[in-house]
Motif scaffolding. Sequence first.
Motif, PDB file in Angstrom:
ATOM      1  N   SER A  62      61.357 117.777  30.393  1.00 16.99           N
ATOM      2  CA  SER A  62      61.687 116.884  29.228  1.00 16.99           C
ATOM      3  C   SER A  62      61.270 115.390  29.702  1.00 16.99           C
ATOM      4  CB  SER A  62      63.529 116.885  29.001  1.00 16.99           C
ATOM      5  OG  SER A  62      64.106 116.643  30.231  1.00 16.99           O
ATOM      6  N   GLY A  83      65.165 122.842  34.850  1.00 17.29           N
ATOM      7  CA  GLY A  83      65.674 122.955  33.570  1.00 17.29           C
ATOM      8  C   GLY A  83      64.863 121.626  32.668  1.00 17.29           C
ATOM      9  N   GLU A  85      66.003 119.289  29.755  1.00 16.26           N
ATOM     10  CA  GLU A  85      67.346 118.839  29.539  1.00 16.26           C
ATOM     11  C   GLU A  85      67.139 117.499  28.520  1.00 16.26           C
ATOM     12  OE1 GLU A  85      69.792 120.368  30.855  1.00 16.26           O
ATOM     13  OE2 GLU A  85      68.925 121.482  32.663  1.00 16.26           O
ATOM     14  N   TYR A  86      67.829 117.597  27.452  1.00 11.58           N
ATOM     15  CA  TYR A  86      67.792 116.629  26.450  1.00 11.58           C
ATOM     16  C   TYR A  86      69.211 116.310  25.791  1.00 11.58           C
ATOM     17  CZ  TYR A  86      62.800 116.984  25.542  1.00 11.58           C
ATOM     18  OH  TYR A  86      61.365 116.911  25.794  1.00 11.58           O
ATOM     19  N   GLN A  93      67.342 113.647  29.198  1.00 12.20           N
ATOM     20  CA  GLN A  93      68.311 113.640  30.006  1.00 12.20           C
ATOM     21  C   GLN A  93      67.881 112.968  31.511  1.00 12.20           C
ATOM     22  OE1 GLN A  93      71.813 114.278  29.052  1.00 12.20           O
ATOM     23  NE2 GLN A  93      71.965 112.621  30.596  1.00 12.20           N
ATOM     24  N   ILE A  98      72.522 117.731  33.674  1.00 19.96           N
ATOM     25  CA  ILE A  98      72.703 118.733  32.816  1.00 19.96           C
ATOM     26  C   ILE A  98      72.436 117.978  31.327  1.00 19.96           C
ATOM     27  CG2 ILE A  98      73.622 120.566  31.734  1.00 19.96           C
ATOM     28  CD1 ILE A  98      74.806 121.253  34.565  1.00 19.96           C
ATOM     29  N   GLY A  99      71.579 118.391  30.451  1.00 17.45           N
ATOM     30  CA  GLY A  99      71.658 117.819  29.135  1.00 17.45           C
ATOM     31  C   GLY A  99      72.900 118.678  28.104  1.00 17.45           C
ATOM     32  N   SER A 102      70.198 122.248  26.927  1.00 11.75           N
ATOM     33  CA  SER A 102      69.816 122.576  28.492  1.00 11.75           C
ATOM     34  C   SER A 102      69.250 123.875  28.246  1.00 11.75           C
ATOM     35  CB  SER A 102      70.934 122.633  29.300  1.00 11.75           C
ATOM     36  OG  SER A 102      70.397 122.771  30.460  1.00 11.75           O
ATOM     37  N   ASP A 104      67.741 126.218  31.037  1.00  8.96           N
ATOM     38  CA  ASP A 104      67.567 126.333  32.477  1.00  8.96           C
ATOM     39  C   ASP A 104      67.898 127.669  32.898  1.00  8.96           C
ATOM     40  OD1 ASP A 104      67.848 125.997  35.252  1.00  8.96           O
ATOM     41  OD2 ASP A 104      68.857 123.946  35.025  1.00  8.96           O
ATOM     42  N   THR A 153      71.819 127.356  24.511  1.00 14.40           N
ATOM     43  CA  THR A 153      71.486 126.014  25.150  1.00 14.40           C
ATOM     44  C   THR A 153      72.145 124.926  24.986  1.00 14.40           C
ATOM     45  OG1 THR A 153      70.075 125.786  23.179  1.00 14.40           O
ATOM     46  CG2 THR A 153      69.043 126.879  24.903  1.00 14.40           C
ATOM     47  N   ARG A 157      76.706 120.838  29.629  1.00 15.88           N
ATOM     48  CA  ARG A 157      76.944 119.353  30.105  1.00 15.88           C
ATOM     49  C   ARG A 157      78.451 119.676  30.509  1.00 15.88           C
ATOM     50  NH1 ARG A 157      75.182 113.847  27.286  1.00 15.88           N
ATOM     51  NH2 ARG A 157      76.464 112.598  28.680  1.00 15.88           N
TER      52      ARG A 157
END
Length: 186
Positions: A62, A83, A85-86, A93, A98-99, A102, A104, A153, A157
């Motif tokens: 990401s 992962g 992650e946003y 992220q 952890i977004g 996610s 992952d 997804t 978080r």
Amino acid sequence: HLDQLRALTPRWLNFSLGLRSNADAERVMQGWVQEMWGYSIAAASVGIRHRLVGNFQVEHGSLSRDVPEDFDKHAYIFHYTYGIEYTLDGRPQGINQIGEWSLDKRHYGSDHPPRHLQPPPEGANAAARWLHAAWNEASAGIEAWPESHSMGTIGWRREKISAEQLASSELARRVQQGKWSWGGVP
């Protein structure tokens, strides 16, 4: 190359196990790469030479910026280690976090990912979209894909979302509206 594989395999196992049980090796290399080192040492010990191929693999996370839409056409392998992650508003992220969105593989160590994973947020890079599509294509293409009780997804978080973050996310607002189920539980 079967003769090379037959000569290599027992050495690969022995070197990998040797590195795994060596305290000095444990201090200087992460356990999950020790079998890679075991392979390299074993291959060299039996005289196997490798040809380096430019652009053999890519590994876009990401935090990778300016990922071209056709990145997958310029490499043989998408090396998916960490992962992707946003935040729900599409910002990458931070590192080791952890977004809110996610993708992952570590989330699914004891269960299969569910089918129809939620898409990455608007603003995610091409690698996130490609990997999401690949996961969904794989689960859709396997008729006997097991029923999953894992999250998709969204929802991995661990810290609470702030009121400001919640207010700025269209997806979070939609989730709060009406009745829905989580992991198959109504």
